[in-house]
Design a protein around this motif. Structure first.
Motif, short mmCIF file in Angstrom:
data_model
loop_
_atom_site.label_atom_id
_atom_site.label_comp_id
_atom_site.label_asym_id
_atom_site.label_seq_id
_atom_site.Cartn_x
_atom_site.Cartn_y
_atom_site.Cartn_z
N LEU A 189 40.03 33.03 46.54
CA LEU A 189 39.17 34.13 46.97
C LEU A 189 38.20 33.70 48.07
O LEU A 189 37.80 34.52 48.90
CB LEU A 189 38.40 34.70 45.79
CG LEU A 189 39.22 35.32 44.66
CD1 LEU A 189 38.31 35.89 43.59
CD2 LEU A 189 40.17 36.39 45.18
N THR A 190 37.85 32.43 48.09
CA THR A 190 36.94 31.93 49.12
C THR A 190 37.58 32.07 50.50
O THR A 190 36.98 32.61 51.42
CB THR A 190 36.58 30.45 48.84
OG1 THR A 190 36.00 30.37 47.54
CG2 THR A 190 35.61 29.91 49.86
N ALA B 264 38.05 35.85 51.40
CA ALA B 264 36.79 36.48 51.80
C ALA B 264 36.37 36.03 53.19
O ALA B 264 35.91 36.84 54.00
CB ALA B 264 35.70 36.18 50.78
N MET C 131 29.33 30.79 49.52
CA MET C 131 30.44 30.42 48.66
C MET C 131 29.95 29.52 47.53
O MET C 131 29.31 28.51 47.78
CB MET C 131 31.53 29.69 49.47
CG MET C 131 32.03 30.48 50.66
SD MET C 131 32.75 32.06 50.15
CE MET C 131 32.57 33.01 51.64
N SER D 145 29.30 37.17 49.08
CA SER D 145 29.31 35.94 48.29
C SER D 145 30.53 35.91 47.38
O SER D 145 31.02 36.95 46.94
CB SER D 145 28.02 35.80 47.47
OG SER D 145 27.90 36.86 46.55
N VAL D 146 30.99 34.70 47.12
CA VAL D 146 32.10 34.46 46.21
C VAL D 146 31.60 33.48 45.16
O VAL D 146 31.00 32.46 45.51
CB VAL D 146 33.33 33.89 46.94
CG1 VAL D 146 34.49 33.69 45.98
CG2 VAL D 146 33.75 34.80 48.09
N GLU E 276 32.08 32.02 40.77
CA GLU E 276 32.80 31.99 39.50
C GLU E 276 31.75 31.87 38.41
O GLU E 276 30.91 30.96 38.42
CB GLU E 276 33.75 30.80 39.47
CG GLU E 276 34.73 30.85 38.32
CD GLU E 276 35.80 29.79 38.46
OE1 GLU E 276 36.95 30.16 38.76
OE2 GLU E 276 35.47 28.61 38.27
N SER F 64 35.98 35.48 38.32
CA SER F 64 35.76 35.17 39.73
C SER F 64 35.31 36.46 40.40
O SER F 64 35.88 37.52 40.14
CB SER F 64 37.05 34.69 40.39
OG SER F 64 37.49 33.49 39.78
N SER F 65 34.30 36.38 41.25
CA SER F 65 33.77 37.61 41.83
C SER F 65 33.51 37.48 43.33
O SER F 65 33.26 36.39 43.84
CB SER F 65 32.48 38.03 41.12
OG SER F 65 31.48 37.06 41.34
N ILE F 66 33.57 38.63 43.98
CA ILE F 66 33.18 38.78 45.38
C ILE F 66 32.13 39.88 45.38
O ILE F 66 32.36 40.98 44.86
CB ILE F 66 34.37 39.20 46.26
CG1 ILE F 66 35.49 38.16 46.21
CG2 ILE F 66 33.90 39.43 47.70
CD1 ILE F 66 36.78 38.59 46.91
N GLU G 186 30.25 44.73 43.56
CA GLU G 186 30.83 43.50 43.03
C GLU G 186 32.24 43.77 42.53
O GLU G 186 32.47 44.69 41.77
CB GLU G 186 29.99 42.95 41.87
CG GLU G 186 30.56 41.66 41.31
CD GLU G 186 29.74 41.09 40.15
OE1 GLU G 186 30.19 40.11 39.56
OE2 GLU G 186 28.67 41.64 39.84
N SER H 242 35.37 41.86 40.57
CA SER H 242 35.61 40.66 39.78
C SER H 242 36.97 40.72 39.10
O SER H 242 37.51 41.80 38.83
CB SER H 242 34.50 40.44 38.74
OG SER H 242 34.50 41.46 37.78
#
Length: 142
Positions: free
Chosen positions: A6-7, A10, A29, A66-67, A69, A74-76, A136, A138
């Motif tokens: 995801l990093t 994103a 991150m 932001s990314v 865990e 795991s979220s953005i 958000e 996730s």
């Protein structure tokens, strides 16, 4: 679906959005590799739509992305610098064809929600105490 960093996803979407729309995106991150089982193409599309809304409602101000865990997720998170969601917008944000933007179609957030939920994720909306709104996304961590 596949295990996706995801990093990196994103970062790629933020770069594309910033170039297309001339709106700054500040990245944060939580780790070098935060993964989830997602469809990269579908998540790219949904995240771009969310960034587009943030740019529009944040009046072109820099967007924070932001990314992270946290526990088993795991979220953005996308944060704008606009006025935040009104009570009506909170209750209707995912209704197709509901929009508070001039000329908006009201399809961005409903589409993003469907895509994210179809991948086993969730999407949450909130106002930030010192101003702006956050979205958000996730997923269970991979």
């Amino acid at each position: 679906r596949q295990g996706t960093d995801l990093t990196k996803l994103a970062q790629s979407v933020a770069r594309e959005y910033a170039q297309d729309q001339a709106v700054g995106v500040r990245l944060s991150m939580g780790a070098a590799n935060i993964s989830a089982e997602v469809s990269p193409a579908a998540l790219t599309d949904a995240l771009y739509l969310i960034l587009h809304n943030a740019g529009r409602f944040g009046n072109g101000a820099t967007i924070d992305l932001s990314v992270a865990e946290t526990g088993a997720r795991s979220s953005i998170t996308v944060r704008d610098r606009g006025p935040g969601f009104t009570e009506e917008a909170f209750s209707r944000a995912f209704d197709p064809f509901y929009s508070t933007a001039d000329g908006g179609l009201g399809l961005g957030l409903p589409h993003a929600r469907k895509v994210i939920e179809d991948m086993g994720g969730r999407i949450e909306l909130r106002n930030v105490p010192d101003g702006g709104a956050e979205v958000e996304i996730s997923f269970p961590a991979a």
